[in-house]
Every structure is written in C-alpha cells, then in structure tokens.
Design a protein around this motif. Structure first.
Motif: not given
Length: 448
Positions: A181, A312, A315-316, A319, A369-370, A373, A378-379, A428, A432
């Motif tokens: 990612m 980022g 964030l990962m 998750f 969190l989704s 992102a 990040v996405t 995710a 990306k």
C-alpha cells in the motif's frame, strides 16, 4: 463491700448517716449475691465451649462445602492464582482449662491413636526384608530422571509450533499489505528481505512468549500440547531458537532495509515478550497492548518501502488495531474457562460486559477508518463504498454478540473476522490511489 461504702458515710451527721448506712447495706448485700453467681455462670459457659471444642466432628469448616474442593481462581494482590482447596490435615486442638487457683491454662490435646491389634500376629512369623539391587535402583532412577532426547526428524514440527506458524503467517501477510500500500515503486528484493526479517522477529517473540508461559500453558486445553509443556524440547533449546531468530531478524531489518524498520521490529519483540506476556496475569490492559503489537507489522511494511512514518502507515496499523478486538474478544469468550484455569486476566473473564462493548465499538471503528482512507490519499473513494458491506456485516455480528453474549454469537463473530481482514486488505489494495504521473501509477500494477 460494707466497709467500702460505710467509710464515706461516716462523715455525714445525724439521721442522714443512719439512712445512708442502711441503704448502702442493702445494696451491698445484693451486689455480693450477684458477684457470687457470676463465676458460676462463667464456669458453665466455659464448660459448654470446651465441650464443643472436644468434638471436632461438629465443627463447620470449609471442607463441608463441596464446591470449594474443585479448581477455582482467587484474586490476591491484583493477580489470579490457580489453587485447589485441599483437605485440611488433622491438627491437635487446644483447650482452655482453669485450675483450682483460678489460673487459665491452654492445654494442647493430642489425638488418640487407634489401638494396634496384635492378636492375630504370631510372634514366630518371619519378617522378609527386600534389598534393592544396584540394577533395580538404576532402573528406578532412570524412570524418574530420563534424559530429554530430541528427534531430529521432529524438529521442524517443533519449531513450527514454537514459532506459532499460523500467527507468524498473519503477521507477515499484514506487513506485506503495508508494503504494497506504500506509494512507492515495488522493489522485490526489499520486499523479500523485509518479509523474512519480520518472519524471524515474529518467530522469536512467539518462542519467548511460550518460554515464559510454559508453567501456565499446562492448565489450558488450548495450549497443553505445546512443545515446552509436553517436554519435546528443553527451555534452553527454546531460548536458543528465539535468539537464533530474533538477532538475525532485527539485524536484517536494520542493515538490509532501514534502521526505522529494524527499530520497529525490535520494539515489537520487546512489547510482546516484556509487556504483553506478563500483563496477561495482572491487568486487562494486556488486550490493548496486544492490539498495539499486532498493529505494528503493517507499519513496518510501509516504512520498509518508504523509509519514514506517514499517515498512510498509521492508517494501515489502525485497521489491524481495530480488527483485533472483535477477533480476539470473540475468541476469548469461548475460552473463558481455559483462561481462568491458566490464571490470565482477560476481559472475557473479569469484565464480560466490557468485552462485548469493546468488540462492538472497534467493529464500528473499521467503518470510520475505511472512510478516512481516501481523505488521507491512500485509496480512492471507491474503497469506502465497496468495503461497507463487509464492515456492516462484522458490525452486525458484533452487535448480536453484544446483545446475546453466548457461545454461538461469539463463534460467528470469530469466524467472520478470519475472512474479513484479508478481504478488507485486498479491497484496499485494489482501490489504491495512484501517485504522480502515469509511470508511477503503472508501477503498482506491475508489482501485482
């Protein structure tokens, strides 16, 4: 008593003196009779107490309560200790007696011995004495102290159990997802080296964890077949394996990848072995520390690719942090008896209501969190939409677990968490957000 009360009355004069003397005389006679009866009452009560003490069979002890004879967990000094209520050994009782002079003495009663029947034993009977030979003694000692022999063919399986190979595979997968990612071109060499170093660090941490928890794993059905519990490997061998994995793993991450990733790898070993493992027997805060340990591997993958901490990466890690609470709380809910026997302070054991609330709260946190992102770049905005069904489903199961709190709802939530995390990371990765121009945008596609 008459002299005592007449002396102050002699100072009075006339008829008042006579009246006081007569009244005091009557009171003195009544007090004298009462005091003479007091020792008799005390002696009667003391006799009743001694009669009760002479018959221990009537005593009410804890051994009369059958449930206290079973295995149970007690709280002492903020620790959970496994104990078994043993039958109290007979001990001589002490009785208070009073001699003729009125002096109390504490006399220790010695239990009577049963008479030995010697009528049927003939004096002419020969007594046989068995002398243990040297060979028999050596065989007996060999059975008691057997040298630990490790079969070389079983070592791969033993090492796999010692390293918790399934948990290590999850750690490496999450680190690989963090690497994939990262918004940089894919470098296969760094990717392989980072995955190998993360794998070795995880194996080291898991081995040290089993070394510390060996005495308690034997009390749990889930962990009673581990190598150290069964005696398949010595503790020294286990520690040597942990060092053989941990030192090269951290060195590989530090020298071949970058110092930041190596530092995170060493920090994760420290948190897992020196913080999470001992906290399991002292405080329910171990669950949050364990979630932090599980959140570091994807951050390590991101830093292995970029060499720096970015939003980022956090964030990962978020998750993994939120996902672990519905996963582990549902797992521990059906293992409460096991954790109680092992003496571990888990939320499911000591705070069942909090256990259900925390699982629901962090399941809903995955939706938040989704949504964050794409805001962090990040996405794309497609990710919150396509990940919403699976996030809503695990949140629904967490809500059912919160309302019912039974084994069935906990089992459904646990099995859902097993496929939810890989699905979320895969979505995710497919969503990306490309960085820079078309060349950098095509790099992640080539890496796949």
């Amino acid at each position: 008593y008459e002299n005592m009360y007449k002396t102050p009355c002699s100072r009075l004069s006339g008829n008042l003196r006579c009246l006081a003397t007569g009244f005091v005389g009557v009171v003195g006679v009544s007090l004298k009779q009462l005091i003479q009866n007091v020792p008799h009452c005390n002696q009667t009560a003391r006799c009743l107490i001694q009669l009760h003490k002479r018959d221990p069979s009537r005593w009410l002890t804890y051994q009369h309560l059958n449930f206290l004879k079973r295995q149970y967990v007690t709280k002492n000094n903020s620790e959970l200790h496994q104990r078994a209520a043993q039958k109290a050994a007979p001990c001589p009782t002490s009785v208070e007696e009073r001699d003729d002079n009125g002096v109390e003495r504490r006399v220790q009663r010695i239990p009577t011995l049963d008479p030995v029947l010697t009528d049927n034993v003939s004096s002419s009977e020969n007594i046989t004495i068995h002398v243990e030979t040297d060979e028999a003694k050596e065989a007996r000692l060999d059975r008691q102290w057997k040298q630990l022999k490790v079969d070389g063919a079983q070592l791969p399986d033993i090492y796999a159990k010692l390293a918790k190979i399934k948990l290590t595979a999850l750690v490496v997968t999450s680190a690989a997802a963090g690497y994939a990612m990262a918004p940089v071109p894919f470098d296969p060499v760094i990717f392989v080296v980072a995955s190998l170093g993360t794998c070795l660090a995880s194996c080291s941490a898991n081995s040290i964890n089993q070394y510390f928890e060996g005495p308690f794993d034997s009390n749990m059905n889930r962990t009673k077949n581990r190598p150290l519990v069964r005696g398949q490997i010595s503790p020294l061998h286990a520690v040597s394996f942990a060092l053989a994995c941990g030192v090269p793993g951290v060195a590989l991450l530090t020298l071949a990848v970058n110092p930041l990733t190596g530092f995170l790898g060493g920090l994760n070993i420290f948190l897992y072995t020196c913080c999470y493992t001992p906290l399991k027997r002292h405080s329910i805060a171990n669950t949050w520390v364990g979630a932090l340990v599980g959140a570091i591997p994807p951050v390590m993958g991101w830093t292995a690719a970029t060499g720096c901490l970015e939003p980022g990466a956090l964030l990962m890690g978020g998750f993994l942090y939120c996902w672990q609470f519905p996963h582990f709380n549902a797992l521990s809910w059906n293992l409460r008896e096991d954790y109680s026997r092992g003496g571990y302070r888990m939320m499911s054991v000591t705070h069942p209501g909090m256990c259900k609330r925390v699982a629901l709260r962090h399941s809903l946190g995955l939706i938040g969190l989704s949504t964050v992102a794409p805001a962090l770049g990040v996405t794309t905005w497609t990710f919150p939409v396509i990940s919403l069904p699976i996030n809503l489903y695990i949140s629904y199961l967490a809500f059912v677990f919160y309302r019912r709190g039974d084994r069935s709802s906990a089992r459904k939530l646990f099995f859902c968490s097993l496929w939810h995390l890989p699905m979320l990371l895969l979505l995710a990765l497919t969503c990306k957000k490309p960085r820079g121009g078309p060349e950098e945008a095509a790099a992640p596609a080539l890496a796949l």
